[in-house]
Scaffold this active site. Structure first.
Site, PDB file in Angstrom:
ATOM      1  N   GLU A 101       0.843  -1.189   0.000  1.00 36.31           N
ATOM      2  CA  GLU A 101       0.000   0.000   0.000  1.00 36.31           C
ATOM      3  C   GLU A 101       0.884   1.247   0.000  1.00 36.31           C
ATOM      4  O   GLU A 101       1.920   1.246   0.657  1.00 36.31           O
ATOM      5  CB  GLU A 101      -0.938  -0.017   1.217  1.00 36.31           C
ATOM      6  CG  GLU A 101      -1.866  -1.227   1.178  1.00 36.31           C
ATOM      7  CD  GLU A 101      -2.863  -1.310   2.332  1.00 36.31           C
ATOM      8  OE1 GLU A 101      -2.797  -0.474   3.252  1.00 36.31           O
ATOM      9  OE2 GLU A 101      -3.700  -2.233   2.306  1.00 36.31           O
TER      10      GLU A 101
ATOM     11  N   HIS B  88      -7.907   1.143   1.749  1.00 37.80           N
ATOM     12  CA  HIS B  88      -7.857   0.631   3.140  1.00 37.80           C
ATOM     13  C   HIS B  88      -8.687   1.513   4.076  1.00 37.80           C
ATOM     14  O   HIS B  88      -8.195   2.005   5.097  1.00 37.80           O
ATOM     15  CB  HIS B  88      -6.402   0.542   3.622  1.00 37.80           C
ATOM     16  CG  HIS B  88      -6.224  -0.472   4.714  1.00 37.80           C
ATOM     17  ND1 HIS B  88      -5.092  -1.216   4.871  1.00 37.80           N
ATOM     18  CD2 HIS B  88      -7.061  -0.869   5.716  1.00 37.80           C
ATOM     19  CE1 HIS B  88      -5.220  -2.011   5.915  1.00 37.80           C
ATOM     20  NE2 HIS B  88      -6.413  -1.821   6.453  1.00 37.80           N
ATOM     21  N   ILE B  89      -9.956   1.676   3.722  1.00 38.65           N
ATOM     22  CA  ILE B  89     -10.831   2.571   4.491  1.00 38.65           C
ATOM     23  C   ILE B  89     -11.956   1.811   5.192  1.00 38.65           C
ATOM     24  O   ILE B  89     -12.903   2.417   5.690  1.00 38.65           O
ATOM     25  CB  ILE B  89     -11.465   3.660   3.585  1.00 38.65           C
ATOM     26  CG1 ILE B  89     -12.125   3.006   2.356  1.00 38.65           C
ATOM     27  CG2 ILE B  89     -10.442   4.695   3.184  1.00 38.65           C
ATOM     28  CD1 ILE B  89     -13.146   3.867   1.683  1.00 38.65           C
ATOM     29  N   GLY B  90     -11.819   0.463   5.206  1.00 37.89           N
ATOM     30  CA  GLY B  90     -12.885  -0.346   5.816  1.00 37.89           C
ATOM     31  C   GLY B  90     -13.279   0.158   7.199  1.00 37.89           C
ATOM     32  O   GLY B  90     -14.447   0.209   7.557  1.00 37.89           O
TER      33      GLY B  90
HETATM   34  N1  LIG Z   1     -10.145  -3.015   5.946  1.00 35.99           N
HETATM   35  C1  LIG Z   1      -9.966  -2.468   7.111  1.00 35.99           C
HETATM   36  O1  LIG Z   1      -9.845  -1.266   7.264  1.00 35.99           O
HETATM   37  C2  LIG Z   1      -9.950  -3.351   8.327  1.00 35.99           C
HETATM   38  C3  LIG Z   1     -10.412  -2.852   9.556  1.00 35.99           C
HETATM   39  C4  LIG Z   1     -10.444  -3.706  10.661  1.00 35.99           C
HETATM   40  C5  LIG Z   1      -9.975  -5.020  10.535  1.00 35.99           C
HETATM   41  N2  LIG Z   1      -9.490  -5.462   9.347  1.00 35.99           N
HETATM   42  C6  LIG Z   1      -9.002  -6.843   9.172  1.00 35.99           C
HETATM   43  O2  LIG Z   1     -10.128  -7.706   9.134  1.00 35.99           O
HETATM   44  C7  LIG Z   1      -9.725  -9.027   9.521  1.00 35.99           C
HETATM   45  C8  LIG Z   1     -10.742  -9.629  10.464  1.00 35.99           C
HETATM   46  O3  LIG Z   1     -10.798  -8.853  11.664  1.00 35.99           O
HETATM   47  P1  LIG Z   1     -11.536  -9.451  12.956  1.00 35.99           P
HETATM   48  O4  LIG Z   1     -11.502  -8.397  14.003  1.00 35.99           O
HETATM   49  O5  LIG Z   1     -12.832 -10.054  12.562  1.00 35.99           O
HETATM   50  O6  LIG Z   1     -10.508 -10.607  13.321  1.00 35.99           O
HETATM   51  P2  LIG Z   1     -10.781 -11.861  14.275  1.00 35.99           P
HETATM   52  O7  LIG Z   1      -9.448 -12.262  14.760  1.00 35.99           O
HETATM   53  O8  LIG Z   1     -11.869 -11.569  15.241  1.00 35.99           O
HETATM   54  O9  LIG Z   1     -11.332 -12.982  13.257  1.00 35.99           O
HETATM   55  C9  LIG Z   1     -10.546 -13.647  12.332  1.00 35.99           C
HETATM   56  C10 LIG Z   1     -11.150 -15.027  12.145  1.00 35.99           C
HETATM   57  O10 LIG Z   1     -10.525 -15.660  11.021  1.00 35.99           O
HETATM   58  C11 LIG Z   1     -10.311 -17.036  11.336  1.00 35.99           C
HETATM   59  N3  LIG Z   1      -9.272 -17.515  10.431  1.00 35.99           N
HETATM   60  C12 LIG Z   1      -7.947 -17.215  10.454  1.00 35.99           C
HETATM   61  N4  LIG Z   1      -7.336 -17.791   9.407  1.00 35.99           N
HETATM   62  C13 LIG Z   1      -8.293 -18.467   8.710  1.00 35.99           C
HETATM   63  C14 LIG Z   1      -8.283 -19.240   7.519  1.00 35.99           C
HETATM   64  N5  LIG Z   1      -7.161 -19.414   6.828  1.00 35.99           N
HETATM   65  N6  LIG Z   1      -9.438 -19.799   7.112  1.00 35.99           N
HETATM   66  C15 LIG Z   1     -10.587 -19.606   7.804  1.00 35.99           C
HETATM   67  N7  LIG Z   1     -10.665 -18.883   8.945  1.00 35.99           N
HETATM   68  C16 LIG Z   1      -9.528 -18.313   9.377  1.00 35.99           C
HETATM   69  C17 LIG Z   1      -9.952 -17.021  12.795  1.00 35.99           C
HETATM   70  O11 LIG Z   1     -10.139 -18.280  13.398  1.00 35.99           O
HETATM   71  C18 LIG Z   1     -10.926 -15.958  13.333  1.00 35.99           C
HETATM   72  O12 LIG Z   1     -12.162 -16.520  13.727  1.00 35.99           O
HETATM   73  C19 LIG Z   1      -8.324  -8.873  10.128  1.00 35.99           C
HETATM   74  O13 LIG Z   1      -7.372  -9.301   9.180  1.00 35.99           O
HETATM   75  C20 LIG Z   1      -8.198  -7.370  10.345  1.00 35.99           C
HETATM   76  O14 LIG Z   1      -6.856  -6.952  10.264  1.00 35.99           O
HETATM   77  C21 LIG Z   1      -9.490  -4.659   8.236  1.00 35.99           C
END
Ligand SMILES: NC(=O)c1ccc[n+]([C@@H]2O[C@H](COP(=O)([O-])OP(=O)(O)OC[C@H]3O[C@@H](n4cnc5c(N)ncnc54)[C@H](O)[C@@H]3O)[C@@H](O)[C@H]2O)c1
Length: 404
Positions: free
Chosen positions: A264, A287-289
């Site tokens: 990014e 990256h604005i999720g």
């Molecule tokens: N786009 C954005 O701005 C933004 C904002 C917040 C979070 N995120 C990202 O979103 C993602 C999810 O966040 P969250 O708070 O729900 O995380 P979380 O840790 O609560 O959930 C992740 C889930 O994925 C599962 N998992 C991990 N690897 C896996 C795989 N290979 N196959 C299937 N399941 C798998 C885990 O067991 C867990 O239940 C993270 O990567 C976080 O960095 C992005």
């Protein structure tokens, strides 16, 4: 003991005003700085500061922590904590807090909006209109009602999306490597392939553990049903973008939305380079999720509350680095917080020092996490300086704090 009326807080990187008011409401003296500080500047400013608040740009290095003569906790007013030397913070008994859930809803809403936009082919209709093309054709445009969403990663975001998607009439399936409870009528799939082969929309919400790098590539796109839609709002590294481009260009996938990228741009003016540029029915967002004013306000409140609770009660619930302890404060008690190296016999030694000085323990909670333990002890009837000196002199003591 920190005089609660003289707690000094330094907030960097324009942290949300809700955090400032929350901390000031506790009687803390808050200094708010607009920008990030570099290591040398931070070393200069950290003298006498009890609480430090940062976002992602300020690096809290071991050198900064060495200079932090009064620091008890750091608040990362964001999700990530890579910018903080966590082992050094633990060695100094400094608690670190972040806001892991504050932007969950924002991510879910963006995913839902994108699912509707892609299913209706809004991106193409919109760019057609801007180019002067009036195209009312319904071909390839669908309602989301009754369509099956396949959620990969059923964590904080995945589960909330599950609930919202169901409430707008979608059918929900999910796949998670961990054992997760299905919410509502969601259907759990036993394998990723089963989910890919049975869903109209696949959306990734997995975490960024190293094993997930490149886990979604050509093989997984090929397993998805013809005409399906793909979303990734999790981590850039988990998807092979060359394979995604091919799946879109060949028409196997009918659309995609991507918010996170393997590389990014660092700053606002830097060019965004990606294989996914200039494809029809593909939504690209920087990256604005989680970037909404609501999420920022929630982060401000959440982290400020954690910092205040640590200063006033010694609570470490959801701390990133220290063991989690939360003991309700009892009227008229003194509280001692003891961060120590996790070795056998610490509890016995602390209690023997207290017993030798006829100090009565009214409440006590110990939790360990890896190398460190955190013991909170409530005592009545006061204590002498000698008690504290003996506790501090224990080989295992990392930090001792008297809270009340
Ligand atoms: N786009 C954005 O701005 C933004 C904002 C917040 C979070 N995120 C990202 O979103 C993602 C999810 O966040 P969250 O708070 O729900 O995380 P979380 O840790 O609560 O959930 C992740 C889930 O994925 C599962 N998992 C991990 N690897 C896996 C795989 N290979 N196959 C299937 N399941 C798998 C885990 O067991 C867990 O239940 C993270 O990567 C976080 O960095 C992005």
């Amino acid at each position: 003991m920190i005089d609660q009326t003289k707690v000094r807080v330094l907030l960097l990187e324009s942290i949300h005003p809700d955090a400032v008011s929350r901390l000031e409401a506790n009687g803390f003296e808050v200094e708010s700085v607009r920008n990030a500080l570099d290591e040398a500047e931070l070393i200069e400013r950290i003298d006498g500061v009890h609480l430090l608040g940062i976002r992602s740009k300020t690096r809290v290095t071991a050198k900064v922590l060495e200079a932090a003569n009064s620091l008890v906790a750091i608040g990362a007013f964001c999700i990530g904590t890579d910018q903080i030397d966590l082992p050094a913070a633990s060695r100094a008994g400094i608690a670190v807090f972040n806001a892991p859930f504050s932007n969950t809803r924002s991510v879910v809403e963006l995913a839902l909006a994108e699912i509707i936009a892609l299913t209706r082919r809004l991106t193409e209709k919109n760019s057609g209109m801007h180019a002067g093309v009036w195209d009312k054709a319904a071909d390839g445009s669908h309602e989301i009602r009754g369509r099956r969403i396949g959620i990969v990663g059923y964590g904080n975001i995945g589960t909330q999306l599950s609930v919202l998607a169901e409430s707008v009439g979608m059918q929900v399936s999910f796949y998670d490597t961990a054992d997760k409870l299905a919410l509502g009528n969601a259907r759990r799939c036993g394998s990723l392939d089963e989910l890919l082969e049975s869903s109209d929309i696949i959306t990734l919400h997995v975490d960024g553990r190293p094993g997930n790098a490149g886990f979604f590539g050509a093989e997984q796109f090929a397993r998805m049903t013809k005409g399906a839609i793909f979303l990734n709002l999790s981590r850039g590294i988990v998807v092979d973008h060359v394979a995604l481009r091919e799946a879109l260009a060949s028409g196997h996938l009918s659309g995609a939305a991507v918010d996170v990228f393997p590389k990014e741009p660092k700053g606002r003016g830097d060019e965004f380079v990606s294989e996914l540029r200039e494809l029809p029915n593909v939504i690209l967002t920087p990256h604005i999720g989680g970037s909404t004013e609501e999420a920022q306000s929630d982060i401000g409140n959440f982290v400020a509350t954690k910092l205040a609770s640590f200063v006033q009660e010694g609570n470490t619930t959801l701390s990133v680095n220290l063991p989690s302890v939360a003991l309700p404060l009892q009227e008229g008690m003194s509280r001692i917080g003891h961060v120590h190296v996790n070795t056998p016999g610490v509890l016995a030694q602390v209690n023997s020092i207290l017993a030798d000085h006829k100090v009565n323990v009214e409440g006590q909670l110990l939790t360990t996490r890896g190398e460190y333990g955190y013991l909170v002890t409530d005592i009545s009837g006061g204590y002498t300086d000698e008690v504290l000196e003996q506790l501090r002199a224990m080989d295992q003591t990392v930090r001792l704090r008297v809270l009340a």
